[in-house]
Structures are given as C-alpha cells and as structure tokens.
Design a protein around this motif. Sequence first.
Motif, PDB file in Angstrom:
ATOM      1  N   GLY A 218       0.864  -1.215  -0.067  1.00 46.50           N
ATOM      2  CA  GLY A 218      -0.160  -0.047  -0.091  1.00 46.50           C
ATOM      3  C   GLY A 218       0.825   1.283  -0.091  1.00 46.50           C
ATOM      4  N   VAL A 219       2.058   1.068   0.495  1.00 35.95           N
ATOM      5  CA  VAL A 219       2.906   2.345   0.409  1.00 35.95           C
ATOM      6  C   VAL A 219       3.257   2.774  -1.046  1.00 35.95           C
ATOM      7  CG1 VAL A 219       5.294   3.134   1.161  1.00 35.95           C
ATOM      8  CG2 VAL A 219       3.987   1.781   2.632  1.00 35.95           C
ATOM      9  N   VAL A 220       3.511   1.982  -1.675  1.00 32.53           N
ATOM     10  CA  VAL A 220       3.521   1.996  -3.464  1.00 32.53           C
ATOM     11  C   VAL A 220       2.260   1.651  -3.963  1.00 32.53           C
ATOM     12  CG1 VAL A 220       4.872   1.451  -5.273  1.00 32.53           C
ATOM     13  CG2 VAL A 220       5.842   1.624  -3.190  1.00 32.53           C
TER      14      VAL A 220
ATOM     15  N   LEU B 187       0.086   0.591  -6.562  1.00 33.96           N
ATOM     16  CA  LEU B 187       0.447  -0.133  -7.865  1.00 33.96           C
ATOM     17  C   LEU B 187      -1.135  -0.203  -8.652  1.00 33.96           C
ATOM     18  CD1 LEU B 187       2.365  -3.223  -6.666  1.00 33.96           C
ATOM     19  CD2 LEU B 187       3.086  -1.085  -7.838  1.00 33.96           C
ATOM     20  N   GLY B 188      -1.947   0.491  -7.923  1.00 38.79           N
ATOM     21  CA  GLY B 188      -3.135   0.604  -8.776  1.00 38.79           C
ATOM     22  C   GLY B 188      -3.973  -0.798  -9.382  1.00 38.79           C
ATOM     23  N   GLU B 189      -4.387  -0.977 -10.210  1.00 40.78           N
ATOM     24  CA  GLU B 189      -4.981  -2.251 -10.279  1.00 40.78           C
ATOM     25  C   GLU B 189      -4.290  -3.366 -11.276  1.00 40.78           C
ATOM     26  OE1 GLU B 189      -7.874  -1.558 -13.664  1.00 40.78           O
ATOM     27  OE2 GLU B 189      -8.436   0.226 -12.346  1.00 40.78           O
ATOM     28  N   GLU B 190      -2.935  -3.103 -11.357  1.00 44.62           N
ATOM     29  CA  GLU B 190      -2.253  -3.853 -12.171  1.00 44.62           C
ATOM     30  C   GLU B 190      -1.720  -5.050 -11.251  1.00 44.62           C
ATOM     31  OE1 GLU B 190      -1.256  -3.195 -15.241  1.00 44.62           O
ATOM     32  OE2 GLU B 190      -2.687  -1.589 -15.193  1.00 44.62           O
ATOM     33  N   ALA B 191      -1.323  -4.925 -10.136  1.00 43.01           N
ATOM     34  CA  ALA B 191      -0.719  -5.897  -9.086  1.00 43.01           C
ATOM     35  C   ALA B 191      -0.978  -5.808  -7.720  1.00 43.01           C
ATOM     36  CB  ALA B 191       0.766  -5.932  -9.523  1.00 43.01           C
ATOM     37  N   ALA B 192      -1.116  -6.584  -7.019  1.00 42.96           N
ATOM     38  CA  ALA B 192      -1.183  -6.323  -5.551  1.00 42.96           C
ATOM     39  C   ALA B 192       0.022  -6.971  -4.741  1.00 42.96           C
ATOM     40  CB  ALA B 192      -2.240  -7.231  -4.717  1.00 42.96           C
ATOM     41  N   GLN B 193       0.630  -6.114  -3.909  1.00 42.78           N
ATOM     42  CA  GLN B 193       2.020  -6.566  -3.230  1.00 42.78           C
ATOM     43  C   GLN B 193       1.667  -7.466  -2.107  1.00 42.78           C
ATOM     44  OE1 GLN B 193       4.207  -2.920  -2.007  1.00 42.78           O
ATOM     45  NE2 GLN B 193       5.080  -4.231  -0.145  1.00 42.78           N
ATOM     46  N   GLN B 194       2.531  -8.408  -1.921  1.00 46.84           N
ATOM     47  CA  GLN B 194       2.241  -9.585  -0.891  1.00 46.84           C
ATOM     48  C   GLN B 194       3.466  -9.178   0.085  1.00 46.84           C
ATOM     49  OE1 GLN B 194      -0.470 -11.583  -1.139  1.00 46.84           O
ATOM     50  NE2 GLN B 194      -0.679  -9.836  -2.576  1.00 46.84           N
ATOM     51  N   GLY B 195       3.491  -9.026   1.104  1.00 46.40           N
ATOM     52  CA  GLY B 195       4.641  -8.812   2.078  1.00 46.40           C
ATOM     53  C   GLY B 195       5.362  -7.571   1.633  1.00 46.40           C
ATOM     54  N   LEU B 196       6.593  -7.520   2.393  1.00 50.17           N
ATOM     55  CA  LEU B 196       7.488  -6.254   2.359  1.00 50.17           C
ATOM     56  C   LEU B 196       8.013  -6.336   0.755  1.00 50.17           C
ATOM     57  CD1 LEU B 196       8.823  -6.486   5.930  1.00 50.17           C
ATOM     58  CD2 LEU B 196       7.051  -5.000   4.844  1.00 50.17           C
ATOM     59  N   LEU B 197       8.017  -4.900   0.281  1.00 53.89           N
ATOM     60  CA  LEU B 197       9.111  -4.497  -0.651  1.00 53.89           C
ATOM     61  C   LEU B 197      10.213  -4.167  -0.470  1.00 53.89           C
ATOM     62  CD1 LEU B 197       9.058  -3.946  -3.776  1.00 53.89           C
ATOM     63  CD2 LEU B 197       7.851  -1.876  -3.605  1.00 53.89           C
ATOM     64  N   GLU B 198      11.121  -4.684  -1.031  1.00 55.34           N
ATOM     65  CA  GLU B 198      12.402  -4.295  -0.287  1.00 55.34           C
ATOM     66  C   GLU B 198      13.082  -3.372  -1.624  1.00 55.34           C
ATOM     67  OE1 GLU B 198      15.051  -7.611   0.043  1.00 55.34           O
ATOM     68  OE2 GLU B 198      13.658  -8.691   1.218  1.00 55.34           O
TER      69      GLU B 198
ATOM     70  N   LEU C 143       9.431   3.501  -7.578  1.00 64.12           N
ATOM     71  CA  LEU C 143       9.415   2.090  -7.329  1.00 64.12           C
ATOM     72  C   LEU C 143       7.756   1.521  -8.096  1.00 64.12           C
ATOM     73  CD1 LEU C 143      10.175   1.455  -3.598  1.00 64.12           C
ATOM     74  CD2 LEU C 143      11.609   0.969  -5.471  1.00 64.12           C
ATOM     75  N   ARG C 144       7.006   2.554  -7.968  1.00 64.82           N
ATOM     76  CA  ARG C 144       5.791   2.015  -8.640  1.00 64.82           C
ATOM     77  C   ARG C 144       5.906   1.655 -10.059  1.00 64.82           C
ATOM     78  NH1 ARG C 144       1.637   6.157  -7.760  1.00 64.82           N
ATOM     79  NH2 ARG C 144       3.145   7.439  -9.005  1.00 64.82           N
ATOM     80  N   GLU C 145       6.476   2.699 -10.826  1.00 61.75           N
ATOM     81  CA  GLU C 145       7.040   2.683 -12.072  1.00 61.75           C
ATOM     82  C   GLU C 145       7.905   1.398 -12.354  1.00 61.75           C
ATOM     83  OE1 GLU C 145       7.571   6.228 -14.432  1.00 61.75           O
ATOM     84  OE2 GLU C 145       9.355   5.348 -15.151  1.00 61.75           O
ATOM     85  N   GLN C 146       8.663   1.122 -11.578  1.00 58.93           N
ATOM     86  CA  GLN C 146       9.747   0.158 -11.873  1.00 58.93           C
ATOM     87  C   GLN C 146       9.058  -1.057 -11.564  1.00 58.93           C
ATOM     88  OE1 GLN C 146      13.089   0.369 -13.053  1.00 58.93           O
ATOM     89  NE2 GLN C 146      12.268   2.645 -13.377  1.00 58.93           N
ATOM     90  N   VAL C 147       8.222  -1.307 -10.649  1.00 60.51           N
ATOM     91  CA  VAL C 147       7.398  -2.675 -10.623  1.00 60.51           C
ATOM     92  C   VAL C 147       6.724  -2.842 -11.861  1.00 60.51           C
ATOM     93  CG1 VAL C 147       5.636  -3.653  -9.230  1.00 60.51           C
ATOM     94  CG2 VAL C 147       7.739  -2.503  -8.090  1.00 60.51           C
ATOM     95  N   LEU C 148       5.879  -1.848 -12.213  1.00 64.91           N
ATOM     96  CA  LEU C 148       4.745  -2.056 -13.391  1.00 64.91           C
ATOM     97  C   LEU C 148       5.794  -2.364 -14.489  1.00 64.91           C
ATOM     98  CD1 LEU C 148       2.353   0.699 -12.569  1.00 64.91           C
ATOM     99  CD2 LEU C 148       2.193  -1.537 -11.876  1.00 64.91           C
ATOM    100  N   LEU C 149       6.884  -1.540 -14.664  1.00 62.74           N
ATOM    101  CA  LEU C 149       7.364  -2.240 -15.888  1.00 62.74           C
ATOM    102  C   LEU C 149       8.019  -3.443 -16.073  1.00 62.74           C
ATOM    103  CD1 LEU C 149       9.626   1.264 -16.500  1.00 62.74           C
ATOM    104  CD2 LEU C 149       7.821   0.437 -17.859  1.00 62.74           C
ATOM    105  N   SER C 150       8.339  -4.053 -14.942  1.00 68.26           N
ATOM    106  CA  SER C 150       8.734  -5.240 -14.743  1.00 68.26           C
ATOM    107  C   SER C 150       7.766  -6.458 -14.747  1.00 68.26           C
ATOM    108  CB  SER C 150       9.735  -5.379 -13.425  1.00 68.26           C
ATOM    109  OG  SER C 150       8.832  -5.557 -12.510  1.00 68.26           O
TER     110      SER C 150
END
Length: 191
Positions: free
Chosen positions: A22-24, A26-37, A126-133
């Motif tokens: 939730g800190v980053v 990600l909109g509707e593209e993905a849901a983060q599970q656990g901590l993002l390092e 980070l949002r952009e990097q995660v979505l790009l990957s």
Amino acid sequence: MEFIVSELEREPIDFDLELAPGVVDLGEEAAQQGLLEASGRAEVLHEHRGPRDIVADIRLKGRFAGRFEVPCARCIEPVEIPLSGDFDLIFRPAAADAEATERSITAQETEIGYYLRDSVSLEDVLREQVLLSLPVKTLCKPDCKGLCPRCGADRNSQPCNCDAGPSDPRWEALAGLRSRIESKDKNPQRH
Ligand SMILES: [Zn+2]
Ligand SMILES: [Zn+2]
C-alpha cells in the motif's frame, strides 16, 4: 521517501527500506504481498551547460525485490510472482528544459525523467519500476484451461458440458460479466 535536491547537494543519501503493502500504489495492475525491499543511493549530478547554467539532476540508482499477485490472464485467479530489478535513473528539473522545445531529442535523452519543484519520490519511482517489470501475460499454470466462454465456469475446477452443444451468445455475455464482477470483488479498490 522524498529525495530533496538541497539535501542531496550536501551529501548523497543511501537508502535500504522495507515497504509495507500500500505504500507504493500499484493501482489495479498488481497487489503487493509482504514487504517490498528497496535499496540504493540518491545523489545530485551537475550538468554544466554554461558558465552560469548548471542544472542539478537527481540520480537514483538501486534495486527492488518483492512478491506480487496478478490475475491469471485466462481464469483470473490470483497468481503470486516474485519480481526484482535494478534501476539507474536520471531526473532533471522540469523547468530546465521548458524552453528547449526546439532542441533535438536524442534517443538517450528520452530516458531522462523530470522532477517537479525540488524532489523525487521513491514511491513513484518504485511504482513505475514494478509495473515495468510485470510480465505481459501471467498464467496460473502453463495449461490453464481458463473460463468457459459459454457458461463462465472455471474449467480448471468445474468441467462443463458446453463442448457438446452450440455456443449460446447469452451465456457468452454472462461469462464476460462474471469475469468483470469477480475481478472487482477480488480487488475492491479497482474500477
Ligand atoms: Zn488460470
Ligand atoms: Zn461451460
């Protein structure tokens, strides 16, 4: 976390963070599970364009790693995937190129981002990097059977007898509706 130019001018900032879901955003593209390092370094790079024209770029170099849930492209069941990546990005003050529309833009320059006011947000990066990957298409398993286009059943768990009869367009419409409703239920923040 904001990297502010005036602070980076004094000294580079090293970061090593674990971000809760939730800190980053990600909109509707993905849901983060656990901590993002996320770890790396932010610093200022000075572009000397002329004796009195020095542009303060922010360079952000680092890496991220985390686990994310994305819907299966065929059956829309959530699939957990690990994602990680390195980044090395340059952000130029938005005002620095404001009147430079006449300048030709080289391929290299298109890689440059811009920052407004005086800072770059790590969360935005980070949002952009995660979505790009994110992979273009994620399947829950290579042979996922998907949803029946006729009755909407998840053919991985409920075999149906639709193959026997001709397709009924009313059920096809319902199957599409069902997948839309399910994706809403699973991701209440989506629209
Ligand atoms: Zn699937
Ligand atoms: Zn069916």
